[in-house]
Design an enzyme around this catalytic site. Structure first.
Site, PDB file in Angstrom:
ATOM      1  N   LYS A 110      11.115   6.454   0.017  1.00 40.63           N
ATOM      2  CA  LYS A 110      10.059   7.214  -0.661  1.00 40.63           C
ATOM      3  C   LYS A 110      10.492   7.635  -2.061  1.00 40.63           C
ATOM      4  O   LYS A 110       9.684   7.647  -2.979  1.00 40.63           O
ATOM      5  CB  LYS A 110       9.671   8.441   0.172  1.00 40.63           C
ATOM      6  CG  LYS A 110       8.887   8.066   1.416  1.00 40.63           C
ATOM      7  CD  LYS A 110       8.534   9.275   2.254  1.00 40.63           C
ATOM      8  CE  LYS A 110       7.756   8.859   3.495  1.00 40.63           C
ATOM      9  NZ  LYS A 110       7.631   9.939   4.464  1.00 40.63           N
ATOM     10  N   LYS A 119       2.206  -2.422   9.609  1.00 43.58           N
ATOM     11  CA  LYS A 119       1.777  -1.403  10.572  1.00 43.58           C
ATOM     12  C   LYS A 119       0.368  -0.921  10.194  1.00 43.58           C
ATOM     13  O   LYS A 119       0.041  -0.862   9.002  1.00 43.58           O
ATOM     14  CB  LYS A 119       2.779  -0.240  10.453  1.00 43.58           C
ATOM     15  CG  LYS A 119       2.674   0.799  11.522  1.00 43.58           C
ATOM     16  CD  LYS A 119       3.829   1.779  11.376  1.00 43.58           C
ATOM     17  CE  LYS A 119       3.588   3.005  12.219  1.00 43.58           C
ATOM     18  NZ  LYS A 119       4.666   3.988  12.106  1.00 43.58           N
ATOM     19  N   LYS A 156      -3.905   3.782   7.089  1.00 50.20           N
ATOM     20  CA  LYS A 156      -5.091   4.004   6.244  1.00 50.20           C
ATOM     21  C   LYS A 156      -4.862   3.543   4.819  1.00 50.20           C
ATOM     22  O   LYS A 156      -5.741   2.984   4.190  1.00 50.20           O
ATOM     23  CB  LYS A 156      -5.421   5.496   6.238  1.00 50.20           C
ATOM     24  CG  LYS A 156      -6.374   5.849   7.321  1.00 50.20           C
ATOM     25  CD  LYS A 156      -6.940   7.217   7.117  1.00 50.20           C
ATOM     26  CE  LYS A 156      -7.714   7.573   8.368  1.00 50.20           C
ATOM     27  NZ  LYS A 156      -7.869   8.976   8.552  1.00 50.20           N
TER      28      LYS A 156
END
Ligand code: SF4
Length: 329
Positions: free
Chosen positions: A111, A191, A194
């Site tokens: 991240k 995976k 959204k």
């Protein structure tokens, strides 16, 4: 009874990926253990987010959890920021959390790479996770494979705090690895998520479910109806395992291997089973959405139960760490 804690990001309505990957299991666990399930809005703000939508996404997630079967009479469902003790224990645990380990966390490195300026909160994310779990002295944490490293660090933080302030005070939480399948998105590549736009929402209409399933990726070996396939590598088969009865799953596997039917036939059976399984949840979600004050009241009651447990822990933690007692304690 063993205490279980798990959290989910306030990403709005659940999709079938996070339902099959986590929440379906939580619904089972609530009848077997003493469970707390938390919408982790404090974690969500460690990534870029829109403050104008955070509260509605949090409420939508709560609606999803109740509609999916979490029952406030069987477990505690609450919003993380409604119990201030999470923040307090988080700070206290940062004083024993090993910096080197935090920097080595794979999720942090992934991240951090994607952000121009890395906030300290992203680095401390696993410390807040440790606070979430240790605050309730939970000993089991249902996690996916991607969270196992964070759980190991949580155990290390508990050990370090215990070594300094109270042997055996915090239990070292154990991972409760489930046999839940990792559901891929409809593209069959990554995976279900959204942000990748490859999801089916838990409360989508029957028409929309079929519209999305029809073009979904299958085993590429099945170029024509006559080509046999391998169900184990097909995401549609994974979804059958989530929504179809065992006899149908066995039948699907057989017809796939023997080219006994086409992928569209297979998807139609899946769509029918999925639509039937999700119908009661969709109705329940619609009823909850018509009553936002009722949902808020459920969350308030959940937070009150969680806070009562958290306050007990914090009083003991403050005492063991040597803080001067406040007059009102
Ligand atoms: S028959 Fe079903 S399980 Fe087999 S490849 Fe097609 S969609 Fe997938």
């Amino acid at each position: 009874m063993t205490r279980v804690f798990s959290g989910i990001q306030p990403s709005g309505e659940l999709h079938i990926g996070n339902y099959l990957g986590a929440v379906q299991n939580w619904v089972r666990l609530q009848t077997q253990h003493d469970c707390l399930f938390c919408v982790v809005d404090l974690h969500a703000i460690t990534q870029p987010y829109d403050p104008r939508t955070l509260s509605s996404l949090t409420l939508d997630m709560a609606v999803s959890l109740y509609a999916a079967g979490l029952d406030p009479d069987k477990c505690i469902v609450f919003v993380q920021s409604h119990v201030a003790e999470h923040n307090e224990l988080n700070w206290l645990l940062t004083t024993v959390a090993p910096l080197g380990e935090l920097e080595r966390q794979t999720q942090f490195k992934d991240k951090a790479q994607r952000q121009e300026s890395v906030p300290a909160g992203l680095l401390a994310y696993p410390v807040l996770q440790a606070a979430d779990v240790l605050l309730y002295k939970a000993s089991l944490v249902p996690v996916g494979e991607d969270q196992v490293q964070h759980l190991e660090l949580m155990r290390e933080i508990a050990r370090r705090w215990n070594a300094r302030y109270g042997a055996g005070y915090f239990p070292e939480p154990q991972a409760l690895l489930t046999n839940a399948k990792r559901v891929l998105g409809l593209d069959g590549k990554a995976k279900m998520s959204k942000s990748l736009g490859n999801t089916i929402g838990l409360f989508e209409s029957p028409e929309s479910i079929w519209e999305k399933l029809r073009p979904a990726a299958t085993d590429p070996a099945r170029k024509t109806r006559k080509d046999p396939g391998t169900p184990e590598i097909c995401n549609i088969f994974t979804l059958h395992q989530g929504f179809s009865p065992p006899q149908t799953v066995a039948d699907v596997a057989d017809k796939c291997r023997t080219a006994g039917w086409g992928c569209l036939d297979c998807k139609r059976v899946l769509a029918d089973n999925m639509i039937a399984a999700l119908a009661p949840m969709r109705e329940q979600a619609a009823a909850l959405r018509r009553d936002p004050p009722g949902v808020l009241e459920r969350l308030r009651a959940g937070a009150a139960k969680a806070r009562a447990l958290a306050r007990r822990t914090m009083a003991e933690v403050r005492d063991r760490m040597g803080f001067l007692k406040a007059a009102e304690d």
